[in-house]
Design an enzyme around this catalytic site. Structure first.
Site, PDB file in Angstrom:
ATOM      1  N   ASP A  81      -3.482   0.836  10.257  1.00 24.18           N
ATOM      2  CA  ASP A  81      -4.280   1.742   9.445  1.00 24.18           C
ATOM      3  C   ASP A  81      -5.765   1.452   9.645  1.00 24.18           C
ATOM      4  O   ASP A  81      -6.206   0.308   9.536  1.00 24.18           O
ATOM      5  CB  ASP A  81      -3.902   1.557   7.965  1.00 24.18           C
ATOM      6  N   HIS A  82      -6.531   2.474   9.957  1.00 23.02           N
ATOM      7  CA  HIS A  82      -7.998   2.379  10.083  1.00 23.02           C
ATOM      8  C   HIS A  82      -8.457   1.340  11.108  1.00 23.02           C
ATOM      9  O   HIS A  82      -9.404   0.589  10.862  1.00 23.02           O
ATOM     10  CB  HIS A  82      -8.639   2.071   8.728  1.00 23.02           C
ATOM     11  N   GLY A 204      -6.192   8.372   0.879  1.00 26.97           N
ATOM     12  CA  GLY A 204      -6.560   8.318  -0.533  1.00 26.97           C
ATOM     13  C   GLY A 204      -5.539   8.983  -1.424  1.00 26.97           C
ATOM     14  O   GLY A 204      -5.892   9.639  -2.407  1.00 26.97           O
ATOM     15  N   SER A 206      -3.560   7.754  -3.579  1.00 26.35           N
ATOM     16  CA  SER A 206      -3.407   7.173  -4.914  1.00 26.35           C
ATOM     17  C   SER A 206      -4.246   7.942  -5.926  1.00 26.35           C
ATOM     18  O   SER A 206      -5.468   7.984  -5.826  1.00 26.35           O
ATOM     19  CB  SER A 206      -3.838   5.700  -4.909  1.00 26.35           C
ATOM     20  N   VAL A 226      -0.797   5.863   0.960  1.00 26.05           N
ATOM     21  CA  VAL A 226      -0.822   5.320  -0.396  1.00 26.05           C
ATOM     22  C   VAL A 226      -0.990   3.806  -0.285  1.00 26.05           C
ATOM     23  O   VAL A 226      -0.115   3.128   0.259  1.00 26.05           O
ATOM     24  CB  VAL A 226       0.464   5.652  -1.172  1.00 26.05           C
ATOM     25  N   ALA A 227      -2.091   3.291  -0.809  1.00 26.54           N
ATOM     26  CA  ALA A 227      -2.359   1.860  -0.725  1.00 26.54           C
ATOM     27  C   ALA A 227      -2.701   1.269  -2.087  1.00 26.54           C
ATOM     28  O   ALA A 227      -2.054   0.342  -2.564  1.00 26.54           O
ATOM     29  CB  ALA A 227      -3.499   1.590   0.265  1.00 26.54           C
ATOM     30  N   THR A 228      -3.747   1.811  -2.729  1.00 29.91           N
ATOM     31  CA  THR A 228      -4.219   1.247  -3.991  1.00 29.91           C
ATOM     32  C   THR A 228      -3.119   1.178  -5.032  1.00 29.91           C
ATOM     33  O   THR A 228      -2.948   0.159  -5.727  1.00 29.91           O
ATOM     34  CB  THR A 228      -5.403   2.068  -4.532  1.00 29.91           C
TER      35      THR A 228
END
Length: 280
Positions: A81-82, A204, A206, A226-228
């Protein structure tokens, strides 16, 4: 089963749904995500931030993700990711990643095309697809948001880089939103048309209202990050366990409830984006 980025994207395209992409940080979050995918019979993506590949942590985490994916009865892509550059991309590939994101969104347009195109070429030797980003997706703490992704620019970017999917800026941001965001659904549809039906990616995920996510998927979003909220699901339960006087001090037993909390959260996202039951 461990599969490529292109495989899960093709499944989403054929079924008209979205693949949930969950960031994992340790063995426990990976276990929770896989447990949810197995129970929901859903194809998923497990992805890892580039700092973990730049540091030693990725050396230990990557085998956990690969092992979890290989033993799973559902399709699982292991994704970077990124990734900011070739260092993280190279390490991710060496550690077993089957999908790569090259984030050149902070670079000038031409430089973003050049770097992303080079990574697409390198990954093509291994049969691995690449996610690009056009329109820098910042955080909820930024003072302002960059201009939304331009359909005309997206069409050229996709044509000249050969990416498998494209992350776009349409009112989304990383982190927990201070107030619910308003996605530009019409722009998502326009980007989808301009890029010839290429799978689009929503970062983003979340905190975006459920109905907006459904509309975004209908307009062409085929991967949602979905990370946060994975972090909050895990840590909130850890804090609860810490305040339980009957808690176990054996770390493996202590972690059972945080793992379950991650699983239960991921089940809600899997169902929301339409991926539940799609691995059957």
């Amino acid at each position: 089963m461990l599969v490529t980025l292109q495989k899960v994207l093709s499944m989403a395209e054929e079924g008209g749904y979205c693949i949930p992409a969950f960031n994992v940080y340790n063995m426990e979050t990976a276990m929770g995500v896989i447990a949810a995918a197995e129970e929901a019979k859903a194809p998923i993506i497990m992805q890892v931030y580039p700092r973990l590949f730049a540091e030693k942590a990725g050396y230990y985490l990557a085998p956990v993700v690969v092992a979890a994916a290989r033993q799973a009865s559902v399709p699982v892509c292991f994704h970077l990711d990124h990734g900011p550059g070739e260092l993280e991309v190279t390490r991710a590939l060496r550690f077993g990643a089957t999908g790569i994101m090259l984030d050149g969104s902070t670079l000038p347009f031409e430089e973003n095309i050049a770097l992303t195109g080079q990574v697409v070429k390198t990954c093509s030797y291994l049969g691995i697809g690449v996610e690009g980003e056009l329109g820098h997706i910042g955080t909820v703490n930024d003072e302002g948001m960059d201009e939304f992704t331009c359909p005309e620019d997206a069409a050229r970017f996709v044509k000249e880089t050969g990416v498998s999917c494209l992350a776009v800026l349409v009112g989304n941001a990383h982190g927990r939103y201070k107030k619910p965001p308003k996605l530009d659904i019409e722009r998502i549809a326009a980007l989808r048309e301009a890029t010839g039906g290429l799978p689009l990616v929503l970062h983003g995920g979340s905190g975006i209202p459920d109905e907006e996510i459904r509309q975004a998927v209908a307009a062409g979003i085929r991967k949602m990050n979905v990370a946060t909220d994975v972090c909050y699901a895990f840590l909130d339960r850890v804090h609860e366990e810490l305040h339980d006087p009957k808690r176990s001090v054996a770390v493996d037993n202590f972690m059972k409830q945080p793992i379950e909390a991650v699983k239960q959260f991921c089940l809600t996202r899997i169902e929301l984006v339409g991926a539940k039951g799609k691995a059957i």
